[in-house]
Design an enzyme around this catalytic site. Structure first.
Site, PDB file in Angstrom:
ATOM      1  N   SER A   8       0.821  -1.195   0.000  1.00 33.66           N
ATOM      2  CA  SER A   8       0.000   0.000   0.000  1.00 33.66           C
ATOM      3  C   SER A   8       0.864   1.258   0.000  1.00 33.66           C
ATOM      4  O   SER A   8       1.665   1.454  -0.912  1.00 33.66           O
ATOM      5  CB  SER A   8      -0.964  -0.052   1.185  1.00 33.66           C
ATOM      6  OG  SER A   8      -1.968   0.910   1.068  1.00 33.66           O
ATOM      7  N   ASP A  32      -7.643  -6.153  -6.124  1.00 30.57           N
ATOM      8  CA  ASP A  32      -7.579  -4.884  -5.396  1.00 30.57           C
ATOM      9  C   ASP A  32      -8.031  -3.746  -6.302  1.00 30.57           C
ATOM     10  O   ASP A  32      -7.706  -3.723  -7.490  1.00 30.57           O
ATOM     11  CB  ASP A  32      -6.140  -4.638  -4.939  1.00 30.57           C
ATOM     12  CG  ASP A  32      -5.978  -3.366  -4.121  1.00 30.57           C
ATOM     13  OD1 ASP A  32      -6.960  -2.930  -3.493  1.00 30.57           O
ATOM     14  OD2 ASP A  32      -4.856  -2.829  -4.097  1.00 30.57           O
ATOM     15  N   HIS A  37      -6.069  -6.423  -1.887  1.00 31.49           N
ATOM     16  CA  HIS A  37      -5.011  -5.517  -1.455  1.00 31.49           C
ATOM     17  C   HIS A  37      -3.970  -6.227  -0.596  1.00 31.49           C
ATOM     18  O   HIS A  37      -2.789  -5.898  -0.640  1.00 31.49           O
ATOM     19  CB  HIS A  37      -5.664  -4.380  -0.659  1.00 31.49           C
ATOM     20  CG  HIS A  37      -4.790  -3.214  -0.388  1.00 31.49           C
ATOM     21  ND1 HIS A  37      -4.273  -2.407  -1.381  1.00 31.49           N
ATOM     22  CD2 HIS A  37      -4.344  -2.682   0.786  1.00 31.49           C
ATOM     23  CE1 HIS A  37      -3.564  -1.435  -0.838  1.00 31.49           C
ATOM     24  NE2 HIS A  37      -3.586  -1.584   0.470  1.00 31.49           N
TER      25      HIS A  37
END
EC number: 3.4.16.5
Length: 537
Positions: free
Chosen positions: A265, A457, A514
């Site tokens: 991220s 994601d 994710h």
């Protein structure tokens, strides 16, 4: 990473600070200078588009903008109670390490470079029987910046296999502002926490074949705390270098092993800068061999172009938006990219903040308003109070237990999975849209870089990550762009695609959102171990 459309617009001014931000190219200088008077003449420093975004926010939230003009609103410090030094098994003084000199080529050199005299490291051996997270040797503690009143918490797990020879990995979650203990208990650590708040062994833990450090950073995240705050990636990099230097000084048995940094991220921002900081010190005790970034945000200009394709059926999953919504995102893209370009060129928060506000609303907003999980396009949020995942609540409940905090030496009064004050601070420091991908070519000259992405994601999707890796300008650009795409398999079952050339590798991981290690634990363990083994570099 957590984004709130309403917060980005209406919370803009009330959470913002007035910043004069240095251009990214000089990573040795502090990235931020506070200058409240700059509001008076900021219109001369930014593009007409950026100024227009500020004006739009002013109309939506005039009171908040007035508050923005008048004062700096920082992160509320966490309540903490520092434990005395005799609580810890080891206390390493940075000033002592900084004063060690050695002979090198018939000249006196400091054993390790960088400023360390303001840092100290505290460590205690964790009794595995008290918590039951794993049976391996463990250490927990804090890196203290005594000058800035910053205290970063870490938890180290030795390899389950061969700790005397297995590599060491630093794991970083993103946010910015989310605890890396999320990665420990929700993704890749030795155990998870179930709804009964019980420890459950993870057979696919990344410490099966590597020792792993989980670090809560920046300050005021997880068990970390400070009287102040950090609101930019470059400043955080100095802390990481100090932590690793002092940790490997105290535990030299791990310093001789290969070392890697991995994260996901917003770690797409962190890791290039942190690795660059480490490599900038010729005299160091950190044997950095590679970096791994999963579903990262690294090049906003390129990646924001792929929110519309991912949401509208071009990323391998059905469209979740109407034709008109998809068209509105297409229509918004030129302005979004123009604003990001202005941020890239100026490096100023006055340009970068409007880019973040406009692009996050225009390119993410339509998807967010559907109620679907931004971290996994295959479904809706299961728990809106815990970033879509109930497991985060279980983790927070466990880490807020007094017996757990005592066993680890935690000094804060409470644990939160994510601190949204930190998230806003980074946003309004202009850090969000900074072009940290420009640091990656320097890394590729020295170490291998892996970019991997779960293909379900939305928020840091595989299309955008594939695109920026293909576009990145570096000496091996042409060879990488034209490299063959091959299958990734474990036990004969295909779980993804890989493209690699020179020191650069990109992976698409099937059926993962994710958090790839959570959704595809066996696959992630496979590529992680093969990467550390040097199969692709």
């Amino acid at each position: 990473m957590r984004l709130s459309t309403s917060a980005l617009v209406l919370g803009a001014a009330s959470s913002a600070v007035a910043f004069d931000q240095k251009v990214l190219g000089d990573l040795k200088k502090p990235a931020i200078d506070l200058d409240l008077s700059s509001w008076l003449n900021f219109g001369e420093e930014i593009t007409a588009e950026a100024k227009a975004v500020w004006e739009e926010v002013s109309m939506l939230a005039p009171d908040a903008v007035e508050a923005f003009k008048k004062q700096v609103i920082g992160t509320k410090p966490k309540k903490a109670n520092r434990r005395p030094d005799n609580h810890w098994d080891h206390v390493v003084k940075g000033a002592d390490v900084q004063s060690i000199w050695v002979d090198k080529n018939n000249e006196k050199h400091r054993k390790v470079g960088g400023r360390l005299d303001n840092y100290n490291l505290r460590a205690k051996k964790v009794d595995p029987s008290k918590l039951g997270v794993d049976k391996v040797k463990q250490y927990s503690g804090y890196l203290d910046d005594e000058e800035q009143d910053k205290h970063l918490f870490y938890w180290f797990f030795e390899s389950r296999n061969d700790p005397e020879n297995d590599p060491v990995v630093l794991w970083l979650n993103g946010g910015p502002g989310c605890s890396s203990l999320t990665g420990l208990f929700l993704e890749l650590g030795p155990a998870s926490i179930n709804k009964k708040i019980e420890i459950v062994n993870n057979p696919w833990s990344w410490n099966n074949n590597a020792s792993v450090i989980f670090l809560d950073q920046p300050v005021n995240v997880g068990y970390s705390y400070s009287g102040g705050s950090v609101s930019n990636t470059v400043a955080a990099g100095k802390d990481i270098y100090a932590l690793l230097t002092l940790f490997f000084h105290q535990f030299p048995e791990y310093a001789k092993q290969d070392f890697h940094i991995a994260g996901e991220s917003y770690a797409g921002h962190y890791i290039p800068v942190f690795a660059n900081e480490i490599l900038s010190h010729e005299d160091r005790n950190i044997n950095l061999k590679s970096v791994l970034i999963g579903n990262g945000l690294t090049d906003g200009y390129t990646q924001y172009e792929y929110y519309r394709p991912m949401a509208c059926g071009e990323g391998g999953y059905p469209s979740v938006l109407s034709e008109s919504e998809c068209q509105s995102m297409d229509n918004a893209l030129p302005r979004c990219q123009s604003l990001i370009k202005g941020c890239y060129e100026s490096g100023s928060a006055w340009s970068c903040v409007p880019a973040s506000i406009y692009c996050n609303n225009a390119m993410m907003g339509p998807y967010q308003r559907t109620g679907r999980n931004v971290y996994d396009i295959r479904g809706n949020c299961e728990d809106s109070s815990n970033l879509c995942y109930s497991g985060l609540g279980y983790i927070a409940e466990y880490l807020n237990r007094q017996d757990v905090q005592d066993a680890l030496g935690a000094e804060v009064s409470s644990y939160d999975s994510c601190n949204m004050d930190i998230n806003r601070n980074f946003l309004f420091a202009g850090d969000w849209m900074q072009p940290y991908h420009q640091v990656v070519p320097n890394l590729l000259e020295k170490i291998p870089v892996l970019i991997y992405a779960g293909d379900a994601d939305f928020i840091c999707n595989w299309l955008g990550n594939q695109a920026w890796t293909n576009k990145l300008e570096w000496p091996g650009h042409k060879d990488f762009k034209n490299a063959d795409i091959k299958n990734l398999k474990v036990e004969g079952k295909e779980y993804g695609k890989i493209k690699t050339s020179g020191n650069f590798t990109f992976m698409q991981i099937y059926g993962a959102g994710h958090m790839v290690p959570m959704d595809q634990p066996e696959a992630s363990s496979d590529f992680f171990n093969r990467w550390l083994g040097g199969e692709w570099f």
